[in-house]
Structures are given as structure tokens and as C-alpha cells.
Design an enzyme around this catalytic site. Sequence first.
Site, mmCIF file in Angstrom:
data_model
loop_
_atom_site.group_PDB
_atom_site.id
_atom_site.type_symbol
_atom_site.label_atom_id
_atom_site.label_comp_id
_atom_site.label_asym_id
_atom_site.label_seq_id
_atom_site.Cartn_x
_atom_site.Cartn_y
_atom_site.Cartn_z
ATOM 1 N N HIS A 1 0.864 -1.285 -0.091
ATOM 2 C CA HIS A 1 -0.079 0.109 0.077
ATOM 3 C C HIS A 1 0.850 1.336 0.097
ATOM 4 O O HIS A 1 1.482 1.462 1.055
ATOM 5 C CB HIS A 1 -0.908 0.056 1.120
ATOM 6 C CG HIS A 1 -1.960 1.123 1.086
ATOM 7 N ND1 HIS A 1 -3.228 1.085 1.411
ATOM 8 C CD2 HIS A 1 -1.663 2.359 1.040
ATOM 9 C CE1 HIS A 1 -3.720 1.989 1.393
ATOM 10 N NE2 HIS A 1 -2.956 2.975 1.292
ATOM 11 N N HIS B 1 1.521 5.267 -1.711
ATOM 12 C CA HIS B 1 1.078 6.535 -2.308
ATOM 13 C C HIS B 1 2.462 7.258 -3.105
ATOM 14 O O HIS B 1 3.417 7.505 -2.327
ATOM 15 C CB HIS B 1 0.511 7.596 -1.483
ATOM 16 C CG HIS B 1 -0.636 7.263 -0.976
ATOM 17 N ND1 HIS B 1 -2.147 7.450 -1.771
ATOM 18 C CD2 HIS B 1 -1.046 6.299 0.129
ATOM 19 C CE1 HIS B 1 -2.738 6.830 -0.923
ATOM 20 N NE2 HIS B 1 -2.331 6.273 0.169
ATOM 21 N N LEU B 2 2.460 7.152 -4.239
ATOM 22 C CA LEU B 2 3.860 7.832 -5.128
ATOM 23 C C LEU B 2 3.272 9.161 -5.710
ATOM 24 O O LEU B 2 4.233 9.700 -6.110
ATOM 25 C CB LEU B 2 4.002 6.884 -6.232
ATOM 26 C CG LEU B 2 4.886 5.571 -5.855
ATOM 27 C CD1 LEU B 2 5.151 4.784 -7.011
ATOM 28 C CD2 LEU B 2 6.136 6.058 -4.983
ATOM 29 N N ARG B 3 2.018 9.582 -5.759
ATOM 30 C CA ARG B 3 1.557 10.670 -6.450
ATOM 31 C C ARG B 3 1.927 10.757 -7.974
ATOM 32 O O ARG B 3 2.494 9.639 -8.516
ATOM 33 C CB ARG B 3 2.271 11.711 -5.884
ATOM 34 C CG ARG B 3 2.003 12.063 -4.242
ATOM 35 C CD ARG B 3 0.434 11.832 -3.834
ATOM 36 N NE ARG B 3 0.612 12.073 -2.283
ATOM 37 C CZ ARG B 3 -0.357 11.603 -1.451
ATOM 38 N NH1 ARG B 3 -1.441 10.829 -2.183
ATOM 39 N NH2 ARG B 3 -0.443 11.708 -0.232
ATOM 40 N N LYS C 1 -9.359 -0.348 -5.962
ATOM 41 C CA LYS C 1 -9.438 0.195 -4.476
ATOM 42 C C LYS C 1 -10.626 0.829 -4.379
ATOM 43 O O LYS C 1 -11.376 1.549 -5.101
ATOM 44 C CB LYS C 1 -8.426 1.342 -4.583
ATOM 45 C CG LYS C 1 -8.295 2.151 -3.382
ATOM 46 C CD LYS C 1 -7.650 1.256 -1.926
ATOM 47 C CE LYS C 1 -7.857 2.059 -0.745
ATOM 48 N NZ LYS C 1 -6.841 2.580 -0.175
ATOM 49 N N HIS D 1 -10.556 0.865 1.773
ATOM 50 C CA HIS D 1 -10.339 2.008 3.121
ATOM 51 C C HIS D 1 -11.431 1.816 3.871
ATOM 52 O O HIS D 1 -12.427 2.190 3.390
ATOM 53 C CB HIS D 1 -10.050 3.295 2.362
ATOM 54 C CG HIS D 1 -9.845 4.469 3.314
ATOM 55 N ND1 HIS D 1 -8.720 5.179 3.462
ATOM 56 C CD2 HIS D 1 -10.799 4.791 4.276
ATOM 57 C CE1 HIS D 1 -8.798 5.993 4.542
ATOM 58 N NE2 HIS D 1 -10.060 5.868 5.021
ATOM 59 N N HIS E 1 -4.600 -0.825 5.993
ATOM 60 C CA HIS E 1 -4.204 0.003 7.273
ATOM 61 C C HIS E 1 -5.238 -0.230 8.371
ATOM 62 O O HIS E 1 -5.680 0.918 8.750
ATOM 63 C CB HIS E 1 -4.006 1.575 6.735
ATOM 64 C CG HIS E 1 -5.049 2.050 5.808
ATOM 65 N ND1 HIS E 1 -6.407 1.984 6.254
ATOM 66 C CD2 HIS E 1 -4.584 2.862 4.725
ATOM 67 C CE1 HIS E 1 -6.847 2.743 5.098
ATOM 68 N NE2 HIS E 1 -5.811 3.281 4.262
ATOM 69 N N LEU F 1 -4.647 8.907 7.960
ATOM 70 C CA LEU F 1 -6.129 8.437 7.979
ATOM 71 C C LEU F 1 -6.270 6.820 7.740
ATOM 72 O O LEU F 1 -5.228 6.653 6.657
ATOM 73 C CB LEU F 1 -7.047 9.001 7.096
ATOM 74 C CG LEU F 1 -7.634 10.391 7.479
ATOM 75 C CD1 LEU F 1 -8.568 11.206 6.645
ATOM 76 C CD2 LEU F 1 -8.492 10.231 8.936
ATOM 77 N N ASP G 1 1.554 2.566 3.559
ATOM 78 C CA ASP G 1 0.594 3.716 3.282
ATOM 79 C C ASP G 1 1.419 5.050 3.288
ATOM 80 O O ASP G 1 1.054 6.145 3.725
ATOM 81 C CB ASP G 1 -0.648 3.788 4.390
ATOM 82 C CG ASP G 1 -1.474 4.779 3.880
ATOM 83 O OD1 ASP G 1 -1.684 5.387 2.799
ATOM 84 O OD2 ASP G 1 -2.508 5.261 4.779
ATOM 85 N N HIS H 1 3.196 14.521 1.560
ATOM 86 C CA HIS H 1 2.527 15.975 1.319
ATOM 87 C C HIS H 1 3.521 16.689 1.668
ATOM 88 O O HIS H 1 4.309 16.537 2.513
ATOM 89 C CB HIS H 1 1.173 16.046 2.223
ATOM 90 C CG HIS H 1 0.157 15.029 1.935
ATOM 91 N ND1 HIS H 1 -0.918 15.405 0.933
ATOM 92 C CD2 HIS H 1 -0.173 14.031 2.760
ATOM 93 C CE1 HIS H 1 -1.684 14.465 0.955
ATOM 94 N NE2 HIS H 1 -1.344 13.464 2.163
ATOM 95 N N ALA I 1 -3.566 14.552 5.397
ATOM 96 C CA ALA I 1 -3.594 13.163 6.037
ATOM 97 C C ALA I 1 -2.296 12.335 5.583
ATOM 98 O O ALA I 1 -2.360 12.323 4.301
ATOM 99 C CB ALA I 1 -4.874 12.454 6.119
#
Length: 347
Positions: free
Chosen positions: A14, A16-18, A100, A137, A175, A220, A248, A252, A264
Site C-alpha cells: 500500500h 502513495h507515489l503521486r 481500490k 479503505h 491499514h 487516516l 501507506d 504531502h 492526512a
Amino acid sequence: MTQSLTLRRPDDWHLHLRDGAMLKGVLPETARHFGRAIIMPNLVPPVVTGDQAAAYRDRILAALPEGASFEPLMVLYLTEGTDPADVRAAHASGLVKAVKLYPAGATTNSHGGVRNFENVRAVLDTMAEIGLPLCVHGEVTTHEVDIFDREAVFIDTVLDPLRRATPGLRVVMEHITTEEGVAYARTGGPDLGATITTHHLIINRNHILAGGIKPHYYCLPVAKREKHRLALRKAATSGEGCYFLGTDSAPHVDALKEHACGCAGCFTATNTMSCLAHVFEEEGALDRLEAFTSLNGPAFYRLPVNEGTIRLVKHEAPHAFPEKIYTEAGPVTVFNPGFPLHWTVEA
Ligand code: DOR
Ligand code: ZN
């Protein structure tokens, strides 16, 4: 004597790479240690179709540092307009490894998510038929439900009914943050798994709120009471096949974390393996770290384990991690576990 530990190369189930400058800045942090990662699709706009997932995959591969070997495992963002035939084709081609589910409004860029589950019935039935996992989620979004209760309420009122209504659907509870999540995952049989983040093994809600608000610990689902953190540690270090690592890690820029309405996400890609070695050593479970980071996830996703290995080494002196990484999108603060880290991954 130096202590060391060799593990199969880990995966992150899990991540996040944006996109764009942020992707370029954070991808090396994951690719350094991890062989593969399940890539979250909550971009703006989200990755909804197979074509969009293929294009995003190409952008990730193009952003990889030279010589890096890392495989992005692509995920489609489920909307009420998702076409079952597109999902089937994206899975059949080998491109997409999961879909997802964001309940609309649950988290960052989730407004395109699902409001009425009847509208995704055909997609879920298709996924059950072809064995494509649904990454969930697991929080309700109703304002009347306290934010610390949203996961437990989701399990009872949404997840359990959804699984009963869709026999054969393979589900990953993403998560998990509560003892209820730990318990539910354990009883679900081979078609139910759960990811656990690095930060939820280390922080409880006091870390966010006591002695001043700490925006870099806000994520979150939000970290819960200490008893839940302890339940997560027990689960992660148990070696049980249903629990595996999904960091996760969610970058940011600092300006958006240190803000009146802060985003978050904890950014743990840089020091996750060091933090986990520390946690597993504290729990007397270093011999089960490999199951959590490198074996249980591939088994759930029905993929081979990675070929290579990594070597963790424990040093006498603590190892300092960069406080921030500097991306072209702006600085991103690296997760601070609040204790010195002695384990490093050997280069
Ligand atoms: O803390 C989080 N950050 N939780 C999520 O569910 C989304 C993620 C993000 O995309 O920033
Ligand atoms: Zn996430």
C-alpha cells in the site's frame, strides 16, 4: 558483535507515489529497498480505467532512478461508473493487481469514490469471479460517527455485509488500526487479508494530540488508543499469513501538512525497514519480520516472492535519517519514530 539479518527483498502492499515532481522525488525512497508496491490510484484525477493505469505505470517507470529494479503493481480506483469489462481486461492483461474502494469522502481525493454499493455490484461480482482483490479503505464517512470509531463501525455495517453479499470476493482491509480490525481479518479465511502500516505500530493518538498538535503524525485512519497499537503489534509480529506490510507512505509537502486544515499522511518510505526492525526486535520477533514484509503479501496476491534479498544491520550508534527529503514539489518531512534507529539496510 554486529547483529544482522537477511530477508527476501520486501514489498509494500500500500503505497502513495503521486505524480510529476512528487513522484520523481519520493520514488527512489521506496525503490531503494522494496521490490514491488501496490500503487494507490487516488491521483487528481484518479486512475479509474485500464488505460489510465497503463499510462501511470509508464510515468512511474520513467521516473525510476537508473539501475533501480522496482515493479509498480497497478490499482484501479473504483467509482460508480467503473465498467466491469474494463476491469476484466485490465486484469487479464496482467496490468492491474487490485481495485481500490474509497467510500466517498473518507480521505484524500476520495470524493469520486463509492456512495451507493448497489452501483458497483456488477464490478464486485466480476472481481469475485476472476479473483481480483478489492483493497478497502475501511472507514464510514457519516459525520455522526466519531472519527475514532469509524473503522469498527465500517467493519460491522459495510464490510461484513459486503463480503456476505459477494461470495468469493477477495478483500484486503487496508491499514487496519484497531483491535476490531485485527480480529476481523484473522477470521476471514484465505480470501481476506489486512495491511498494517509502519507508523500505526509506533504511534497512538497521544503522539498526535498531547503536548501540542503534531501534524506529521496525522493520517487516516487516524491512530487510535494504545490498546489498539498493541493489538496491531501483536498481529504484525505474529507471522500469521493474513497480516502484511502496507506502509501507506503518503507524501504531502510540508506547507500542506503544517496548515490550518492539514493533509492526512505519514511519509515513511525512507526509514520503514529500520523502524520495523526496531519494532520486531522489541517484540522478540525478528525471525518473523520476513513473513510480514516479504512473504505473506505475495502469498495473498498469488505472486512469487522477490528473487533478491536485503541485509539489515544493527549498529552500536544510532543512525540519523534525513529529517526531510527535498522534492521539486517542496520539502516532505520523513516520519520520526521518536526513538533512535540502530538498524539500517546495507547498501
Ligand atoms: O493518511 C492517509 N493519506 N490516508 C489515506 O487514506 C490517504 C493518504 C493520502 O493519499 O494522502
Ligand atoms: Zn493510503
